[in-house]
Scaffold this active site. Structure first.
Site, PDB file in Angstrom:
ATOM      1  N   LYS A 165       0.480  -1.344   0.283  1.00  0.00           N
ATOM      2  CA  LYS A 165       0.453   0.292   0.068  1.00  0.00           C
ATOM      3  C   LYS A 165       0.999   1.162  -0.015  1.00  0.00           C
ATOM      4  O   LYS A 165       2.178   0.905  -0.060  1.00  0.00           O
ATOM      5  CB  LYS A 165      -1.112   0.110   0.942  1.00  0.00           C
ATOM      6  CG  LYS A 165      -0.240   0.233   2.775  1.00  0.00           C
ATOM      7  CD  LYS A 165      -1.169   0.566   3.456  1.00  0.00           C
ATOM      8  CE  LYS A 165      -1.650   1.995   3.444  1.00  0.00           C
ATOM      9  NZ  LYS A 165      -0.962   2.772   4.427  1.00  0.00           N
ATOM     10  N   HIS A 195      -1.586  -5.323   5.568  1.00  0.00           N
ATOM     11  CA  HIS A 195      -1.084  -5.929   6.618  1.00  0.00           C
ATOM     12  C   HIS A 195      -2.006  -6.370   7.023  1.00  0.00           C
ATOM     13  O   HIS A 195      -1.944  -6.965   8.478  1.00  0.00           O
ATOM     14  CB  HIS A 195       0.258  -5.788   7.261  1.00  0.00           C
ATOM     15  CG  HIS A 195      -0.214  -3.983   7.622  1.00  0.00           C
ATOM     16  ND1 HIS A 195      -0.606  -2.874   7.571  1.00  0.00           N
ATOM     17  CD2 HIS A 195      -0.406  -4.270   9.361  1.00  0.00           C
ATOM     18  CE1 HIS A 195      -0.479  -2.201   8.489  1.00  0.00           C
ATOM     19  NE2 HIS A 195      -0.283  -2.901   9.539  1.00  0.00           N
ATOM     20  N   LYS A 199      -3.021  -9.557  10.646  1.00  0.00           N
ATOM     21  CA  LYS A 199      -3.484 -10.132  12.198  1.00  0.00           C
ATOM     22  C   LYS A 199      -4.064 -11.658  12.295  1.00  0.00           C
ATOM     23  O   LYS A 199      -5.325 -11.468  12.106  1.00  0.00           O
ATOM     24  CB  LYS A 199      -3.755  -8.700  12.624  1.00  0.00           C
ATOM     25  CG  LYS A 199      -3.524  -7.090  11.832  1.00  0.00           C
ATOM     26  CD  LYS A 199      -3.395  -5.841  12.886  1.00  0.00           C
ATOM     27  CE  LYS A 199      -2.843  -5.301  12.403  1.00  0.00           C
ATOM     28  NZ  LYS A 199      -2.004  -4.751  13.001  1.00  0.00           N
ATOM     29  N   GLU A 233      -4.766   4.902  17.779  1.00  0.00           N
ATOM     30  CA  GLU A 233      -2.629   5.097  17.469  1.00  0.00           C
ATOM     31  C   GLU A 233      -3.181   6.256  18.750  1.00  0.00           C
ATOM     32  O   GLU A 233      -2.980   7.104  18.184  1.00  0.00           O
ATOM     33  CB  GLU A 233      -2.268   5.032  15.929  1.00  0.00           C
ATOM     34  CG  GLU A 233      -2.628   3.465  15.447  1.00  0.00           C
ATOM     35  CD  GLU A 233      -1.669   4.542  14.452  1.00  0.00           C
ATOM     36  OE1 GLU A 233      -0.707   3.720  13.636  1.00  0.00           O
ATOM     37  OE2 GLU A 233      -2.482   4.803  13.187  1.00  0.00           O
ATOM     38  N   ASP A 252      -4.569   6.855   4.666  1.00  0.00           N
ATOM     39  CA  ASP A 252      -3.750   6.215   5.004  1.00  0.00           C
ATOM     40  C   ASP A 252      -4.747   4.563   5.491  1.00  0.00           C
ATOM     41  O   ASP A 252      -3.852   3.659   5.695  1.00  0.00           O
ATOM     42  CB  ASP A 252      -3.273   6.716   6.106  1.00  0.00           C
ATOM     43  CG  ASP A 252      -2.001   5.852   6.461  1.00  0.00           C
ATOM     44  OD1 ASP A 252      -1.580   5.242   5.784  1.00  0.00           O
ATOM     45  OD2 ASP A 252      -1.438   6.645   8.052  1.00  0.00           O
ATOM     46  N   HIS A 257      -7.916  -0.510   5.245  1.00  0.00           N
ATOM     47  CA  HIS A 257      -7.606  -1.620   6.771  1.00  0.00           C
ATOM     48  C   HIS A 257      -8.526  -1.682   7.175  1.00  0.00           C
ATOM     49  O   HIS A 257      -9.982  -2.534   7.259  1.00  0.00           O
ATOM     50  CB  HIS A 257      -6.130  -0.823   7.985  1.00  0.00           C
ATOM     51  CG  HIS A 257      -5.310  -0.360   7.101  1.00  0.00           C
ATOM     52  ND1 HIS A 257      -4.420  -1.684   6.148  1.00  0.00           N
ATOM     53  CD2 HIS A 257      -4.414   0.113   7.714  1.00  0.00           C
ATOM     54  CE1 HIS A 257      -3.655  -1.624   6.371  1.00  0.00           C
ATOM     55  NE2 HIS A 257      -2.840  -0.319   7.328  1.00  0.00           N
ATOM     56  N   LYS A 357      -4.213   9.093  15.112  1.00  0.00           N
ATOM     57  CA  LYS A 357      -2.970   9.562  15.552  1.00  0.00           C
ATOM     58  C   LYS A 357      -2.833  10.393  16.945  1.00  0.00           C
ATOM     59  O   LYS A 357      -3.452  11.275  16.963  1.00  0.00           O
ATOM     60  CB  LYS A 357      -1.655   9.935  14.618  1.00  0.00           C
ATOM     61  CG  LYS A 357      -1.727   8.940  13.144  1.00  0.00           C
ATOM     62  CD  LYS A 357      -0.243   9.020  12.763  1.00  0.00           C
ATOM     63  CE  LYS A 357       0.180   8.374  12.078  1.00  0.00           C
ATOM     64  NZ  LYS A 357      -0.156   6.633  11.761  1.00  0.00           N
TER      65      LYS A 357
HETATM   66  C1  BG6 Z   1      -0.115   1.388   8.373  1.00  0.00           C
HETATM   67  C2  BG6 Z   1       0.235   3.273   8.075  1.00  0.00           C
HETATM   68  O1  BG6 Z   1      -0.735   1.447   7.121  1.00  0.00           O
HETATM   69  O2  BG6 Z   1      -0.945   1.312   8.654  1.00  0.00           O
HETATM   70  C3  BG6 Z   1      -0.128   3.975   9.402  1.00  0.00           C
HETATM   71  O3  BG6 Z   1       0.212   3.760   6.899  1.00  0.00           O
HETATM   72  C4  BG6 Z   1      -0.351   3.418  10.574  1.00  0.00           C
HETATM   73  O4  BG6 Z   1       0.080   5.214   9.092  1.00  0.00           O
HETATM   74  C5  BG6 Z   1      -0.257   1.493  10.703  1.00  0.00           C
HETATM   75  O5  BG6 Z   1       0.518   3.240  11.707  1.00  0.00           O
HETATM   76  C6  BG6 Z   1      -0.663   1.146  11.674  1.00  0.00           C
HETATM   77  O6  BG6 Z   1      -0.933  -0.769  11.685  1.00  0.00           O
HETATM   78  P1  BG6 Z   1      -0.965  -1.361  13.192  1.00  0.00           P
HETATM   79  O7  BG6 Z   1      -0.585  -2.597  11.904  1.00  0.00           O
HETATM   80  O8  BG6 Z   1      -0.523  -0.315  14.225  1.00  0.00           O
HETATM   81  O9  BG6 Z   1      -2.498  -0.694  13.685  1.00  0.00           O
END
Ligand code: BG6
Length: 509
Positions: A165, A195, A199, A233, A252, A257, A357
C-alpha cells in the site's frame, strides 16, 4: 484428495520453492518486517528448502555488503529469541542487484542473477516479486517485468507480484494502477497486500462468525443497533511526514484497513473458504457501501489534526511542529465517518468508523452494539435505562473478544450493573510474537489469494471515500489543530455521534 483438503495441506506445509525478489530492498520494510517474517516462517518450518532472496535497489551494494548490513540489524528486529543458525540459513540465500527501476538494464541483470541463483540452489523458476518501493514505481516495475519476459512463467511454474500500500491515492489513480498491472499480469498473479489481513484476530473474525452457531442468527439489523470500528494510535507521524502530508488519516487507513474490517464484519457466509468465494462476498459489501453525498460529508464525517498534548510517555508536539510537516498543514491526522451498507441484512444499521494518531490509547476494535431489550421490565425498580449489550472484537493490542451485559448487583434491591465477559487470546493460546506478515508471505508462496485485495475491492473502497476527499479538499479545515494529543479526538466526531443519539465506545488499553 478433494480440492479443499489439498488446500488445507498446502496451508500447513512449507511454501513452494521460489526466488523472492524484493524491489526497494534497502528500505525499512525489508529489515523491519519482511526478513523477520521470513525468519519466523523458517522457524515454523514453513519456508521451502529451495529458496533464495534477491534484493533490488538503486543503492550500491554487493550481495556480500547487503548480507552484512542485514545481518547487523537482524537481532534488533527479531520478534522473539534470535537464533544465529536460523539467520545464517537465510543470510546465505540473500543476493543483491543494484539498479534503478526505470532502466531495462536493471531487469536484464536481474534476469541473469535469477538464472544463476536458481541454478546454484536447484530452485525451479517460481518468482515472487515484492514491490516494497514508493508507490510511484508499482506500475513501472510491473511493466518492466512484463517487457523483460519475467512476468510470464513457463507451464507448471508461477510468477506472482505483491503490491504494497498505498494502492492509489484516489479512485482515478487506483483504477489507473489496476489497469497498468492488469496489462502485464493476470489478476491471479497480483497480490495486493493489506497488513491488517495478516493479524490473527482479523482472520479469526470469519471463524468467530461462521464457525460458531450462536452469533450468526442475531448478526443483522433486527438485533444490531450499530457497529463501531476504531483504529486508534498513540503514535504520531514519526519520520513519515513526506508520505503522510500528502496522504492524511483518511487515505492512509480507511479505504484499506478499516474497510477490510468492515467487510469481514458485514459479509454474508461464503460458499467455501476458497479465495474467490470469500473475496466475492467481501466485494459485495464494499460495493453496497453508500458513498456520502457532498452535503452528507458535512454531517456524517469529521476530521481532526492533533495539537501538542500529553500522552503516557510525556508531553508531545503538535502535528504542525513535527519534522517535515508544513507550519500551516491542512493534513488530517484523524478521520471519522458514518457509512451504511445498502443490503437486506444491514439496512438502517450505521457503521461508524474512526482512526487517528496521537489518541489516548492504542486500540483497534470492532464493537457490535445490540438493540435494547424490547420491554423495559425494570423501569419501576429505579434502575433507569439499561445499557445495551456490546460485543467487542479486540484486534490489538490485547487480542480477544468481550461481551458486555447487565447483571444484578448482589443485594436486597434490584440494581443492575454492567459486567464484561472476556476472552483473551494470549491467556488461551499463549503469546506468539510475530510481525503479522508471516501468513501473508506464506500465502503468496502457496498461491492463496484469500487475504489479498482484488482489483474491484480496491476501487470500491476509493469510490466510497472519494466524495470526502473532494469536499475536504474544496473546504479546507478552519479549526486545525482541533484535538489535543492524548485525547480521544476532535469534538466534531463526538458531535457526529450525539446527533444520532449515540456515543463512541472508547477502550483504553
Ligand atoms: C499503516 C499506516 O498502513 O498502518 C500507518 O500507513 C499506521 O500510518 C499503520 O500507523 C497502523 O498499523 P498497525 O498494525 O500498527 O495498526
Amino acid at each position: 484428495m478433494s480440492p479443499e483438503s489439498a488446500a488445507a495441506d498446502r496451508q500447513r506445509g512449507p511454501g513452494e520453492p521460489c526466488v523472492m525478489v524484493i524491489f526497494g530492498a534497502t528500505g525499512d520494510l525489508t529489515k523491519r518486517l519482511l526478513l523477520p517474517s521470513l525468519y519466523n516462517l523458517k522457524v515454523a518450518g514453513l519456508l521451502p528448502e529451495k529458496f533464495a532472496i534477491i534484493g533490488v535497489s538503486n543503492i550500491e551494494h554487493t550481495s556480500q555488503s547487503f548480507r552484512e548490513e542485514l545481518t547487523r540489524e537482524a537481532p534488533g528486529h527479531a520478534t522473539g529469541p534470535f537464533d544465529p543458525a536460523v539467520w545464517a540459513w537465510l543470510a546465505e540465500r540473500l543476493h543483491y542487484v543494484t539498479g534503478v527501476f526505470d532502466d531495462p538494464a536493471t531487469f536484464e541483470r536481474l534476469q541473469q542473477r535469477l538464472d544463476i541463483v536458481a541454478k546454484e540452489g536447484a530452485i525451479p523458476g517460481n518468482h515472487l516479486y515484492y514491490l516494497a518501493t514508493a508507490p510511484a514505481f508499482f506500475g513501472m516495475i510491473a511493466e518492466r517485468l512484463g517487457a523483460a519476459g519475467l512476468a510470464q512463467a513457463p507451464t507448471g511454474l508461477w510468477r506472482r507480484v505483491v503490491v504494497e500500500k498505498p494502492f492509489g491515492r484516489d479512485l482515478e489513480s487506483a483504477t489507473e494502477l489496476n489497469r497498468r498491472l492488469r496489462h502485464c499480469l493476470g489478476e491471479d498473479q497480483i497480490y495486493r497486500i493489506d497488513h491488517y489481513m495478516g493479524k490473527e484476530t482479523v482472520q479469526n473474525l470469519m471463524v468467530f462468525r461462521f464457525g460458531n452457531g450462536i452469533f450468526e442468527p442475531i448478526w443483522d439489523r433486527r438485533y444490531i443497533d450499530h457497529v463501531q470500528i476504531t483504529a486508534a494510535e498513540t503514535l504520531g507521524v514519526e519520520k513519515r511526514a513526506a508520505y503522510y502530508e500528502s496522504s492524511g488519516a483518511l487515505r492512509d487507513m480507511v479505504p484499506n484497513h478499516l474497510f477490510q474490517l468492515l467487510a469481514l464484519t458485514a459479509m454474508e457466509p461464503p460458499n467455501s473458504f476458497g479465495a474467490e468465494a470469500v473475496r466475492g462476498e467481501k466485494a459485495k459489501i464494499l460495493t453496497a457501501l453508500q458513498p456520502l453525498t457532498p452535503e452528507a460529508v458535512l454531517t456524517c464525517a469529521a476530521r481532526g489534526q492533533y495539537d501538542a498534548g500529553l500522552i503516557t510517555e510525556g508531553a508531545v508536539a503538535a502535528y504542525r511542529a513535527e519534522p517535515g510537516v508544513a507550519a500551516e498543514s491542512q493534513t488530517e491526522t484523524y478521520a471519522a465517518l458514518k457509512v451504511t451498507v445498502d443490503n437486506w441484512r444491514w439496512a438502517g444499521v450505521p457503521f461508524y468508523l474512526r482512526t487517528g494518531k496521537r489518541l489516548k490509547a492504542r486500540s483497534t476494535t470492532i464493537s457490535i452494539h445490540f438493540r435494547r431489550p424490547p420491554l423495559q421490565l425494570f423501569r419501576h425498580t429505579g434502575v433507569g435505562e439499561l445499557d445495551p449489550n456490546v460485543l467487542t472484537i479486540h484486534v490489538q493490542p490485547d487480542e480477544g473478544i468481550s461481551l458486555r451485559f447487565g447483571a444484578k448487583i448482589p443485594g436486597p434491591t434490584v440494581d443492575i450493573g454492567d459486567v464484561e465477559m472476556k476472552f483473551k487470546y494470549a491467556e488461551y493460546f499463549g503469546a506468539r510474537p510475530a510481525t503479522g506478515y508471516e501468513t501473508l508471505l506464506h500465502d503468496c508462496m502457496i498461491g492463496d489469494q484469500t487475504l489479498f485485495q482484488r482489483a474491484d475491492m480496491t476501487e470500491a473502497g476509493w469510490r466510497v471515500i472519494q466524495p470526502l476527499l473532494d469536499v475536504w479538499h474544496a473546504l479546507p479545515a478552519r479549526d486545525f489543530p482541533n484535538y489535543a494529543a492524548g485525547s480521544w479526538g476532535p469534538p466534531e466526531a463526538d458531535e457526529m455521534m450525539r446527533r444520532d443519539g449515540r456515543a463512541w465506545k472508547n477502550d483504553a488499553a
